[in-house]
Motif scaffolding. Structure first.
Motif, PDB file in Angstrom:
ATOM      1  N   LYS A 163       0.804  -1.233   0.000  1.00 19.32           N
ATOM      2  CA  LYS A 163       0.000   0.000   0.000  1.00 19.32           C
ATOM      3  C   LYS A 163       0.836   1.282   0.000  1.00 19.32           C
ATOM      4  O   LYS A 163       0.318   2.351   0.324  1.00 19.32           O
ATOM      5  CB  LYS A 163      -0.988   0.019   1.172  1.00 19.32           C
ATOM      6  CG  LYS A 163      -1.978  -1.133   1.161  1.00 19.32           C
ATOM      7  CD  LYS A 163      -2.977  -1.035   2.299  1.00 19.32           C
ATOM      8  CE  LYS A 163      -3.963  -2.198   2.259  1.00 19.32           C
ATOM      9  NZ  LYS A 163      -4.954  -2.126   3.352  1.00 19.32           N
ATOM     10  N   SER A 164       2.094   1.178  -0.383  1.00 20.41           N
ATOM     11  CA  SER A 164       2.938   2.366  -0.465  1.00 20.41           C
ATOM     12  C   SER A 164       3.220   2.698  -1.926  1.00 20.41           C
ATOM     13  O   SER A 164       3.841   1.904  -2.643  1.00 20.41           O
ATOM     14  CB  SER A 164       4.261   2.155   0.272  1.00 20.41           C
ATOM     15  OG  SER A 164       5.164   3.212  -0.029  1.00 20.41           O
ATOM     16  N   ALA A 165       2.798   3.880  -2.351  1.00 19.24           N
ATOM     17  CA  ALA A 165       3.063   4.330  -3.718  1.00 19.24           C
ATOM     18  C   ALA A 165       4.564   4.494  -3.941  1.00 19.24           C
ATOM     19  O   ALA A 165       5.085   4.152  -5.010  1.00 19.24           O
ATOM     20  CB  ALA A 165       2.337   5.648  -3.983  1.00 19.24           C
ATOM     21  N   VAL A 166       5.258   5.027  -2.945  1.00 16.20           N
ATOM     22  CA  VAL A 166       6.701   5.241  -3.057  1.00 16.20           C
ATOM     23  C   VAL A 166       7.433   3.919  -3.186  1.00 16.20           C
ATOM     24  O   VAL A 166       8.343   3.771  -4.015  1.00 16.20           O
ATOM     25  CB  VAL A 166       7.233   6.043  -1.850  1.00 16.20           C
ATOM     26  CG1 VAL A 166       8.754   6.092  -1.866  1.00 16.20           C
ATOM     27  CG2 VAL A 166       6.653   7.446  -1.855  1.00 16.20           C
ATOM     28  N   LYS A 167       7.040   2.928  -2.394  1.00 18.03           N
ATOM     29  CA  LYS A 167       7.678   1.616  -2.464  1.00 18.03           C
ATOM     30  C   LYS A 167       7.434   0.969  -3.818  1.00 18.03           C
ATOM     31  O   LYS A 167       8.358   0.385  -4.412  1.00 18.03           O
ATOM     32  CB  LYS A 167       7.157   0.712  -1.342  1.00 18.03           C
ATOM     33  CG  LYS A 167       7.749  -0.694  -1.355  1.00 18.03           C
ATOM     34  CD  LYS A 167       9.270  -0.673  -1.177  1.00 18.03           C
ATOM     35  CE  LYS A 167       9.843  -2.078  -1.148  1.00 18.03           C
ATOM     36  NZ  LYS A 167      11.334  -2.070  -1.057  1.00 18.03           N
ATOM     37  N   LEU A 168       6.229   1.075  -4.334  1.00 16.06           N
ATOM     38  CA  LEU A 168       5.938   0.493  -5.645  1.00 16.06           C
ATOM     39  C   LEU A 168       6.748   1.202  -6.729  1.00 16.06           C
ATOM     40  O   LEU A 168       7.272   0.558  -7.642  1.00 16.06           O
ATOM     41  CB  LEU A 168       4.448   0.567  -5.956  1.00 16.06           C
ATOM     42  CG  LEU A 168       4.014  -0.103  -7.275  1.00 16.06           C
ATOM     43  CD1 LEU A 168       4.461  -1.561  -7.324  1.00 16.06           C
ATOM     44  CD2 LEU A 168       2.495  -0.007  -7.449  1.00 16.06           C
ATOM     45  N   LEU A 169       6.869   2.516  -6.620  1.00 15.69           N
ATOM     46  CA  LEU A 169       7.677   3.275  -7.576  1.00 15.69           C
ATOM     47  C   LEU A 169       9.124   2.773  -7.546  1.00 15.69           C
ATOM     48  O   LEU A 169       9.751   2.584  -8.595  1.00 15.69           O
ATOM     49  CB  LEU A 169       7.626   4.769  -7.239  1.00 15.69           C
ATOM     50  CG  LEU A 169       8.417   5.702  -8.149  1.00 15.69           C
ATOM     51  CD1 LEU A 169       7.908   5.642  -9.581  1.00 15.69           C
ATOM     52  CD2 LEU A 169       8.356   7.138  -7.626  1.00 15.69           C
ATOM     53  N   GLU A 170       9.655   2.551  -6.356  1.00 13.73           N
ATOM     54  CA  GLU A 170      11.019   2.048  -6.228  1.00 13.73           C
ATOM     55  C   GLU A 170      11.161   0.669  -6.876  1.00 13.73           C
ATOM     56  O   GLU A 170      12.137   0.406  -7.593  1.00 13.73           O
ATOM     57  CB  GLU A 170      11.415   1.973  -4.753  1.00 13.73           C
ATOM     58  CG  GLU A 170      11.575   3.323  -4.083  1.00 13.73           C
ATOM     59  CD  GLU A 170      11.825   3.206  -2.593  1.00 13.73           C
ATOM     60  OE1 GLU A 170      11.659   2.084  -2.053  1.00 13.73           O
ATOM     61  OE2 GLU A 170      12.167   4.218  -1.962  1.00 13.73           O
ATOM     62  N   ILE A 171      10.191  -0.197  -6.646  1.00 16.22           N
ATOM     63  CA  ILE A 171      10.229  -1.539  -7.236  1.00 16.22           C
ATOM     64  C   ILE A 171      10.255  -1.454  -8.758  1.00 16.22           C
ATOM     65  O   ILE A 171      11.021  -2.150  -9.433  1.00 16.22           O
ATOM     66  CB  ILE A 171       9.021  -2.372  -6.768  1.00 16.22           C
ATOM     67  CG1 ILE A 171       9.147  -2.706  -5.279  1.00 16.22           C
ATOM     68  CG2 ILE A 171       8.888  -3.657  -7.590  1.00 16.22           C
ATOM     69  CD1 ILE A 171       7.903  -3.333  -4.667  1.00 16.22           C
TER      70      ILE A 171
END
Length: 327
Positions: A163-171
């Protein structure tokens, strides 16, 4: 490495060919406050239900292929069922599914042939989708990565982001090279990440901020630096271009990807929308409003749809043209 918001601010402070104007931002802010609903573009999105078992992979494939739809001034456009640009892409992929092509499955598109993709992307006329070979390469790249690292589905990445947009962006940017939209400007390495951010935001929109589209930090995303939203910003006077740059745009002269002028247009657009967001949020007309998530993703989509709704009027402002896979 500066991520998009910080990158936009850095570029705006150092730009030589693009300037941000507070009076233009104020004018645009007042225009938006007349009604913050997304402008009707007259074209319905063409996609499966959010309850479809491969809905996440549909969004992923669409955004993997979502780049470079522009055409030169006066040239015939690539269209599908009367749609142009991104809508044409959605129409083509929707048609492919109806025709039995397993286009959301990386086992299929990681080895898709040029002939198969030509068939899927056939248009209403003889015009071919721009950068066809690059799109074929992108499908092979992302499909192979999903199969090797993520159990054959982008849903694995979404789950890992928790549920983290930032984490998904990093992935996305760390594992899928075609989304790694990075350049060096004035000696500083920066990430703009247009397509990676729009992938996150499209999930947020597609699933209506719930389920696989629930991100607790979606407000950390910036606008998606392309070539159409800057056109709106210039139209309202929020951005201005140097005489040298404007003459290039009027001549339909290509700006190389990563060139100083191209990066300044994109970076100043990011920072301008961040400033616009602050203006809108501080407006007394929005105090107490709970009906709108006023983040940069929403503002970007508003401006993109505004450009489409008033396309003829917007053509008074030339937009920059760059051939590349990043937007």
């Amino acid at each position: 490495m500066l991520w998009p918001a910080a990158a936009g601010e850095f570029i705006a402070k150092n730009a030589q060919h693009v300037k941000i104007h507070e009076e233009g931002l104020d004018k645009l802010c007042k225009e938006m406050l007349k009604g913050l609903d997304i402008p009707d573009t007259g074209a319905d999105m063409i996609h499966p239900s959010k309850d479809h078992p491969r809905a996440v992979d549909w969004v992923f494939v669409c955004d993997a292929l979502n780049f470079c739809f522009w055409s030169y001034s006066g040239a015939e456009k690539w269209t599908v069922d009367g749609h142009s640009g991104y809508y044409a892409l959605e129409a083509a992929l929707h048609r492919a599914i109806k025709e039995g092509h397993d286009i959301t499955n990386p086992e299929y598109y990681s080895i898709i042939t040029a002939d198969q993709l030509h068939r899927i992307m056939r248009g209403d006329n003889s015009v071919q989708i721009p950068l066809f070979n690059e799109r074929l390469s992108v499908l092979h790249e992302v499909g192979t990565i999903l199969l090797q690292k993520y159990e054959g589905t982008f849903l694995t990445c979404v789950k890992a982001a928790n549920k983290s947009a930032v984490k998904l962006l990093e992935i996305i940017v760390e594992n899928f090279p075609c989304f790694k939209d990075e350049v060096t400007y004035k000696g500083q390495r920066i990430g703009i990440y247009k397509r990676a951010q729009i992938l996150v935001a499209d999930l947020w929109n597609f699933f209506e901020k719930e389920g696989w589209g629930e991100f607790e930090d979606i407000d950390k995303m910036t606008m998606f630096a392309d070539y159409r939203v800057p056109q709106v910003l210039v139209y309202f006077g929020a951005l201005s271009y140097s005489e040298e740059l404007m003459e290039k745009l009027k001549r339909d002269e290509l700006l190389p990807s990563g060139s100083e002028q191209e990066v300044e247009i994109r970076g100043c657009s990011i920072h301008a929308v961040e400033l616009l967001k602050k203006m809108l949020s501080s407006s007394t007309k929005l105090e107490g409003s709970s009906t709108l998530d006023l983040n940069s993703s929403y503002i970007d989509y508003y401006l993109w749809c505004y450009r489409r709704k008033y396309a003829e009027e917007m053509e008074k402002v030339p937009f920059h043209k760059t051939l590349g896979i990043y937007y």
